[in-house]
Design a protein around this motif. Sequence first.
Motif, PDB file in Angstrom:
ATOM      1  N   ALA A  83       1.010  -1.232  -0.100  1.00 44.74           N
ATOM      2  CA  ALA A  83       0.042   0.084  -0.102  1.00 44.74           C
ATOM      3  C   ALA A  83       0.920   1.374   0.088  1.00 44.74           C
ATOM      4  O   ALA A  83       0.369   2.294  -0.364  1.00 44.74           O
ATOM      5  N   GLN A 131     -12.257   7.340  -3.635  1.00 43.98           N
ATOM      6  CA  GLN A 131     -11.382   6.618  -4.384  1.00 43.98           C
ATOM      7  C   GLN A 131     -11.810   5.388  -4.289  1.00 43.98           C
ATOM      8  O   GLN A 131     -12.176   4.933  -3.404  1.00 43.98           O
ATOM      9  N   ARG A 132     -11.296   4.418  -5.578  1.00 41.24           N
ATOM     10  CA  ARG A 132     -11.621   3.091  -5.304  1.00 41.24           C
ATOM     11  C   ARG A 132     -10.881   2.327  -4.274  1.00 41.24           C
ATOM     12  O   ARG A 132     -11.246   1.424  -3.504  1.00 41.24           O
ATOM     13  N   ASP A 133      -9.678   2.749  -3.689  1.00 42.34           N
ATOM     14  CA  ASP A 133      -8.773   2.223  -2.750  1.00 42.34           C
ATOM     15  C   ASP A 133      -9.133   3.181  -1.418  1.00 42.34           C
ATOM     16  O   ASP A 133      -8.204   2.894  -0.517  1.00 42.34           O
ATOM     17  N   THR A 134     -10.041   3.839  -1.275  1.00 37.52           N
ATOM     18  CA  THR A 134     -10.382   4.743  -0.003  1.00 37.52           C
ATOM     19  C   THR A 134     -10.622   3.662   1.193  1.00 37.52           C
ATOM     20  O   THR A 134     -11.467   3.028   1.154  1.00 37.52           O
ATOM     21  N   SER A 135      -9.679   4.077   2.267  1.00 40.99           N
ATOM     22  CA  SER A 135      -9.869   3.160   3.679  1.00 40.99           C
ATOM     23  C   SER A 135     -10.983   3.760   4.522  1.00 40.99           C
ATOM     24  O   SER A 135     -10.869   5.143   4.700  1.00 40.99           O
ATOM     25  N   GLU A 169      -8.656   8.563   3.018  1.00 42.64           N
ATOM     26  CA  GLU A 169      -9.153   7.645   4.258  1.00 42.64           C
ATOM     27  C   GLU A 169      -9.984   8.422   4.893  1.00 42.64           C
ATOM     28  O   GLU A 169      -9.864   9.591   4.991  1.00 42.64           O
TER      29      GLU A 169
END
Length: 112
Positions: A29, A62-66, A103
Amino acid sequence: MTISKKIAVICLILAVASLTVPVFPALAASGVEYPPLSERDVWIESRDDNFIYVEGAAYQIQRDTSFISPDGGRTTLWNLPVPCKARIKYFFGPEGTPPQVIEINILPVIPE
């Protein structure tokens, strides 16, 4: 070991290495580089498929937002309680685009 076997082993090692190298950045990551990040505590007023709304402004997910729950576990956009207090990390994209959220840390609500 003969020369041809050594060459075959070296070729095999190089072939395997070339297949696995592109995977490593996807696994790490920290390999994702973002522009300078901003962080702030906000009240998230609402959400939809691609955005959260803070003080009337849209922040793009985002697609990878936590998404991190108050107990430190992972959650999803659809389990995000709204409204809620959260600490968001985001960056500014090209001019004319909304801030990009990477995030969302949902903060516990402390009774007054």
